[in-house]
Write an enzyme that holds these catalytic residues in place. Structure first.
Site, PDB file in Angstrom:
ATOM      1  NE  ARG A 228      -4.430  -0.378  -0.123  1.00  0.00           N
ATOM      2  CZ  ARG A 228      -4.767  -0.972  -1.254  1.00  0.00           C
ATOM      3  NH1 ARG A 228      -3.897  -1.094  -2.220  1.00  0.00           N
ATOM      4  NH2 ARG A 228      -5.967  -1.448  -1.429  1.00  0.00           N
ATOM      5  CD  GLU A 257      -2.253   4.035  -5.917  1.00  0.00           C
ATOM      6  OE1 GLU A 257      -3.310   3.594  -6.425  1.00  0.00           O
ATOM      7  OE2 GLU A 257      -1.346   3.313  -5.497  1.00  0.00           O
ATOM      8  CG  HIS A 275      -2.371   0.270  -7.743  1.00  0.00           C
ATOM      9  ND1 HIS A 275      -2.869   0.871  -6.606  1.00  0.00           N
ATOM     10  CD2 HIS A 275      -2.419  -1.072  -7.491  1.00  0.00           C
ATOM     11  CE1 HIS A 275      -3.218  -0.057  -5.722  1.00  0.00           C
ATOM     12  NE2 HIS A 275      -2.951  -1.241  -6.245  1.00  0.00           N
TER      13      HIS A 275
END
Length: 310
Positions: A228, A257, A275
């Site tokens: 994370r 993000e 990601h």
């Protein structure tokens, strides 16, 4: 009659199309300000992804909400306590993405150590004609530390073993494995060449990888994060990379993000990915199937296939 579902995140077309075929889908934001009272009174399910932030304010606006379905393994952006206080179930999609994320962790480790992105630019820009590319860092036989030896961490270790890497780990408690355990992540960082983050987010892991850990990893160390974004202090990371106190980093996740810290963007010793660790057709299809299976089971009054732990 179709049940009404609120979607608050970007989802792949293969899932969106099936949601619209089976349910009455409303598109909304993580605040839900665009929804009127008539709409909020009909929403029984909410579909988010692993990066979504579903807070108590939105949950409170949905009086008949029964289930929150997360398309992803992480759910630290969901206010689970607020959901449970209302008796709202929360599900996610674990297991099906383990192999892809582990593969990608190794990809980032190799790509960062061997400076693959820089080598690609070196060839494209014609610089090879002026001389050879600088030497890079070996991976095989090196020391690997894994932060979080869960499903994904163990899969990473399995792959790293094929590279004859010396594996150790940090977690909340020692596990019944053959790898050395470090109770302190700082001590682990000081003992390894590569440090891979494979732990979930939340208060307990927020900025677990801070300046002290990065300094312990040192000027020859490489950090990889497929866990994370919140686990790594990006300001401290950018400073360590810029000042040469850390050799390199490979990141698939970020604190905010889709906006990585600006200090990372101009650095040549960090490999940035959007990601995408689990973003293969096979895994996204499996995640979509599991998302729909959780929804169908809930509305059929059956046991949820993958509720979150606890």
């Amino acid at each position: 009659m179709k049940f009404t579902v609120l979607r608050v995140a970007h989802l792949p077309p293969m899932l969106s199309e099936r949601l619209h075929a089976d349910y009455e889908v409303l598109e909304g934001s993580e605040r839900g300000d665009e929804l009127d009272a008539a709409q909020t009174r009909g929403i029984r399910a909410l579909v988010a992804n692993g990066e979504s932030r579903v807070r108590a304010g939105l949950i409170d606006r949905l009086p008949v909400l029964q289930v929150i379905i997360v398309f992803g393994v992480g759910y630290d952006g969901i206010d689970v306590e607020a959901a449970r206080a209302r008796g709202i179930a929360v599900t996610h999609t674990p297991d099906v993405l383990t192999e892809d994320v582990a593969d990608f962790a190794i990809t980032l480790m190799l790509g960062t150590a061997r400076r693959l992105a820089q080598a690609d630019r070196f060839v494209r820009e014609g610089r090879w004609q002026q001389g050879p590319f600088p030497f890079t860092r070996k991976v095989s036989g090196k020391r690997l530390g894994i932060v979080g030896l869960g499903r994904i961490g163990k899969a990473i270790a399995q792959r790293a073993a094929a590279f004859d890497m010396h594996i150790s780990y940090h977690g909340r408690r020692p596990l019944a494995v053959d790898y050395p355990y470090y109770a302190s992540v700082t001590e682990l960082a000081a003992a390894v060449d590569f440090l891979v983050v494979a732990v979930g987010g939340g208060d307990s892991t927020y900025h677990l990888i801070d300046a002290a850990v990065l300094d312990a990893l040192g000027s020859t160390g490489i950090l990889i994060n497929v866990g994370r974004g919140s686990v790594v202090d990006e300001v401290a990371l950018a400073q360590a990379l810029a000042e040469g106190r850390l050799l390199g980093a490979g990141l698939d996740v970020f604190e905010d993000e889709p906006r990585p810290h600006a200090g990372l963007l101009d650095l040549d010793n960090v490999l940035l990915a959007p990601h995408m660790a689990s973003a293969t057709w096979d895994t996204r299809r499996a995640m979509s199937d599991l998302t729909l299976a959780n929804l169908a089971a809930h509305f059929a009054g059956e046991s949820l296939p993958t509720p979150i732990p606890g």
